[in-house]
Design an enzyme around this catalytic site. Structure first.
Site, PDB file in Angstrom:
ATOM      1  N   GLY A  50       0.859  -1.172   0.000  1.00 31.17           N
ATOM      2  CA  GLY A  50       0.000   0.000   0.000  1.00 31.17           C
ATOM      3  C   GLY A  50       0.889   1.214   0.000  1.00 31.17           C
ATOM      4  O   GLY A  50       2.100   1.094   0.158  1.00 31.17           O
ATOM      5  N   CYS A  51       0.314   2.401  -0.141  1.00 30.05           N
ATOM      6  CA  CYS A  51       1.220   3.531  -0.121  1.00 30.05           C
ATOM      7  C   CYS A  51       1.389   4.045   1.291  1.00 30.05           C
ATOM      8  O   CYS A  51       2.270   4.811   1.599  1.00 30.05           O
ATOM      9  CB  CYS A  51       0.791   4.602  -1.127  1.00 30.05           C
TER      10      CYS A  51
END
Ligand SMILES: Cc1ncc(COP(=O)(O)O)c(C=O)c1O
Ligand SMILES: Cc1ncc(COP(=O)(O)O)c(C=O)c1O
Lengths: 139, 408, 408, 139
Positions: A50-51
């Site tokens: 994920g970021c």
């Protein structure tokens, strides 16, 4: 215990907390109990990026049950991953495929499962279901 | 014009600041992502929709005339605001990303050839990095990257080394959205021009903090977004020198940008319309015009002074926290602070800080290359502007102490 | 849901309709250019800026979460509104022009080769004509043009003749903005698909008049603008089939559309974000969501019935005027009328009609090719929607009589 | 008469009208007096193509004075063109270069000179000044 029973159990556990801080402290504790993914399975392939945070997920299939192990670099993500692993592990592919994650909403952690939050958890759930599907077809 | 800054009264202008989040008064420290809007701007939009709304240009009726005048008047005001030489050097876009992509397409794809070189910095926002990287791959144009030093400043000497006769474009940020460093772009621009290199400046994080003068800077392109300077979403600016804009082909096709269309062929309208295809976002531009007036009314000097005080105060307070590390320590810095608390993951910290009613941003801030450089996966960023207060900074410090208590 | 249309009450929702122009109550008949906004939409925008404004996606804080949810919820509502199969088939753009240009760039430039052919119609708005003409010239792709008959209807048989194994794309309007003709696009789409031709529909003038179902139509792309359907400026939609969108490269670069960026290379986000570079215009999309709710609340059937009555009444009244000639006389027509009064120049007529407090559009309506076809330099266009009244049509007739008196 | 005097005269003429209709009727009349461009000069080169109406403009230079002739396909445009020709014709290049069109604003026809209205008139004024400049340099 069925997925539903485990989910209800978690809801009960969380219902005792009056404020968010206790709830998050408990989540942090839970993270510590997460069946950690073996270092040798912490591969790029098992990484969900994920970021905001990263999640590793691994699955094994034995006796018509799937066992998940996981890890995350963020403690809160790890806590929620622990809940998901607890509910979905030791279950048959079919029950995993059909399960929902309502209990996360009910215990007030819904925001962490927002598809655009990008902490890796939504993809983790998707990945768990994909494993279930894959093992089912193989079986 | 107010002689100094009265934050208490200013805050009254911003309805969004008076909310409660989880039962606590909101502290909004995510201004580098987007700013809140003063009621003057909101009211300008309402007025537009209640009294002027119309599709502009080429209409002969009253409303169309009135809206067109307001729109073109805004263009003139923005020209004066950044001190562009010509009104038609102001092109209306969707935002910084749109502006950079316009230059990438209408200048980069058109005038750069295989073997030419483009220079960017490692501290760019993705919007001023990825377009050039994609162009580089597509047309075989090497991309040279200016590194930063430990303080997060672009290293001028390294830039000089990258410059050569093949360099055709320099695209750098005025102010880093992650490190806060303000680049001495004048120095870079002058050096680049010695080698006939065209210069694009990403001003998304600069233009709301300090008065801009594009003629003095002498940059060839300058890009910014309305929504980061107290204006509505959906409006941005590309400033370009007439000489360059004139020779560039259109970016998109249709609507106002067309002059004559026949089934045999089409001729295009003149500047600035050539680059403004489709119905323009009148509301966003009138709102931007109003936001600029609002800022000018407070005074850029007052804003700069106050924001500097906020930055100094916050830096001092944060550095007192054990284990807290600030990324970006240039002396010349915008009022934003990227930091890490010991080994605590930014996501964990952000989640708890949020629960305390404070909006900060966590993650890579769309600037992955520079985080890779510092070898961190992300940071927590508090970006402050003139409507923030010292008490709000104290609340952030408290929240950080809470984070430490929970995760250390 | 109201069972029929109460125009008196509906007009109360539109503040802009209650103005005086030159001392006369405004008659707004320029709806095909842009529509006025109901207060529900205006209030939605205010609420956004007062309570939710935030840069969305990837933010962990409360406001960001809330705004992101509202934004993605709007996407789902719009998906349902046009009955798209997947939420990620809804791409947010600036408007129709932006949507068409996206397809021109990411589909046309990528997948069409010299020798392939593209079919458009002569009745296209420039926004769905010039992009293909430019592509045609750039890549040597012959552009085939479907003519219209005397009623202003696309001639299906001529389209069939233009179709061949080289045809790769059909780009036509759902409803002509100049002639009002509603095209039976289903017939064109089915025929095109028999030849594996990809179909793009310009729905800018269609989607506010009648309930849309993209799955039933089976078009590959469908484009429309928010501002022409009672929503704020600056927001538009590109619907595309997943299969096509998946294989198309991004249109612009930077921000949300990126997945991982390193100095070595970049990977892109998944649909729909891949096509949404830069900070999105949240306000415009939430406003569009609200506008759709508003329309659904009135009911598309009610709207269609009432607008048909307006069209019939206006047509009858106008045709009674000696020397008045209507361009576009299809039986299947949107509620707009393009006309000429004897030999009177549209600019003269428009100027006087304006002075009588009535907003009509004059000129070529960004559709020069079809005016060339009818050999007129321009027309006067009155476009009516559900908030217009029969009395307003009477006032237009009066104004035309005044024009005749002055110029004949 | 100087440009300024002619402009003042026009302002006086228009000041007698109480409503817009009389004003426009007068404008229509004025259009009829416009010194029409010779058909042979109605060339593509002399055409100024707005998107609302079209204007043709021609200029001759004699005895240090410029004489303009013009035409338009729209009657109102023609009327305003007539006013511009009346004020600018029979004047020296220098006075044309320095002249403004304030009087158009004053008589309430400003809207027709909006740069984005695209009726050809703004370009006509620009063209008149360009002629003046060209003749001046030649002289
Ligand atoms: C049929 C048609 N297509 C395209 C457009 C362009 O729409 P926009 O200007 O919102 O991009 C319009 C409106 O101007 C139109 O009527
Ligand atoms: C330095 C910088 N450049 C470019 C952008 C992109 O701006 P926008 O998203 O408004 O296009 C931003 C903001 O996100 C920024 O901080």
């Amino acid at each position: 215990m069925s997925i539903q029973e485990k989910a209800t159990q978690i809801e009960e556990e969380f219902s005792q907390f009056e404020d968010w801080m206790d709830k998050y402290n408990y989540l942090i504790e839970l993270g510590k109990d997460l069946p950690l993914i073996d270092e040798k399975h912490k591969t790029k392939q098992n990484l969900i990026s994920g970021c905001q945070s990263r999640v590793w997920l691994h699955a094994v299939y034995e006796d018509d049950k799937i066992q998940f192990t996981a890890d995350s670099d963020a403690v809160i993500t790890k806590g929620i991953a622990a809940l998901l692993v607890r509910v979905f592990s030791d279950e048959s592919p079919d029950s995993i495929i059909n399960a929902d994650t309502e209990f996360i909403d009910k215990i007030g952690l819904k925001e962490h499962l927002s598809p655009t939050r990008s902490n890796g958890l939504m993809s983790m759930i998707k990945q768990m279901k994909l494993y279930a599907l894959a093992f089912k077809t193989k079986a | 014009m107010a002689s100094s800054l009265d934050v208490k009264n200013i805050r009254k202008d911003f309805p969004a600041l008076h909310q409660e989040i989880y039962g606590k008064p909101l502290v909004y420290f995510d201004n580098a992502a987007t700013t809140q809007k003063p009621r003057q701007v909101i009211e300008r939009m309402i007025k537009y929709y209640e009294e002027e709304n119309c599709n502009i240009h080429r209409g002969v009726h009253y409303l169309s005339q009135k809206a067109t005048e307001a729109f073109e008047n805004a263009r003139r005001n923005i020209q004066q605001f950044i001190n562009a030489k010509e009104t038609h050097e102001i092109i209306f876009t969707k935002g910084t990303t749109d502006s950079v992509n316009l230059v990438k397409t209408s200048f980069g794809e058109e005038f750069l050839q295989a073997g030419d070189e483009v220079i960017v910095s490692v501290a760019e926002h993705h919007s001023n990095f990825v377009p050039w990287q994609v162009l580089s791959e597509k047309k075989n144009i090497p991309l040279r990257i200016i590194p930063v030093n430990d303080k997060g400043e672009l290293i001028f000497e390294e830039f000089e080394k990258l410059l050569n006769e093949k360099t055709k474009l320099l695209a750098i940020t005025h102010t880093s959205n992650t490190l806060g460093s303000i680049v001495d772009i004048k120095k870079f621009i002058d050096k680049a021009h010695e080698h006939d290199v065209v210069v694009l400046i990403d001003g998304a994080q600069a233009v709301m903090h300090k008065q801009l003068d594009v003629q003095e800077l002498d940059c060839d392109f300058y890009c910014f977004s309305g929504h980061k300077m107290y204006a509505p979403m959906g409006g941005g600016i590309l400033y370009g020198k007439e000489k360059l804009l004139e020779k560039m082909p259109p970016f998109q096709y249709g609507g106002e940008m067309v002059d004559q269309v026949t089934i045999k062929g089409t001729s295009f309208n003149e500047l600035p319309f050539k680059f403004e295809a489709g119905t323009p976002n009148v509301e966003a531009i009138l709102g931007l015009d109003e936001a600029i007036k609002y800022l000018q009314n407070i005074g850029f000097d007052n804003i700069a002074k106050y924001e500097k005080r906020l930055l100094d105060y916050a830096t001092e307070k944060l550095l007192k926290i054990e284990g807290l590390r600030i990324l970006g320590t240039s002396e010349n810095k915008a009022s934003l602070i990227s930091f890490l608390i010991g080994d605590i993951h930014p996501y964990d910290a952000g989640t708890i800080i949020d629960k305390m009613g404070i909006a900060v941003r966590t993650g890579h801030h769309c600037a992955q290359p520079v985080l890779d450089h510092f070898e961190v996966p992300g940071t927590i960023r508090a970006s402050m502007v003139f409507y923030n207060t010292f008490e709000e900074i104290d609340r952030l410090v408290e929240a950080i102490m809470q984070v430490k208590k929970m995760f250390e």
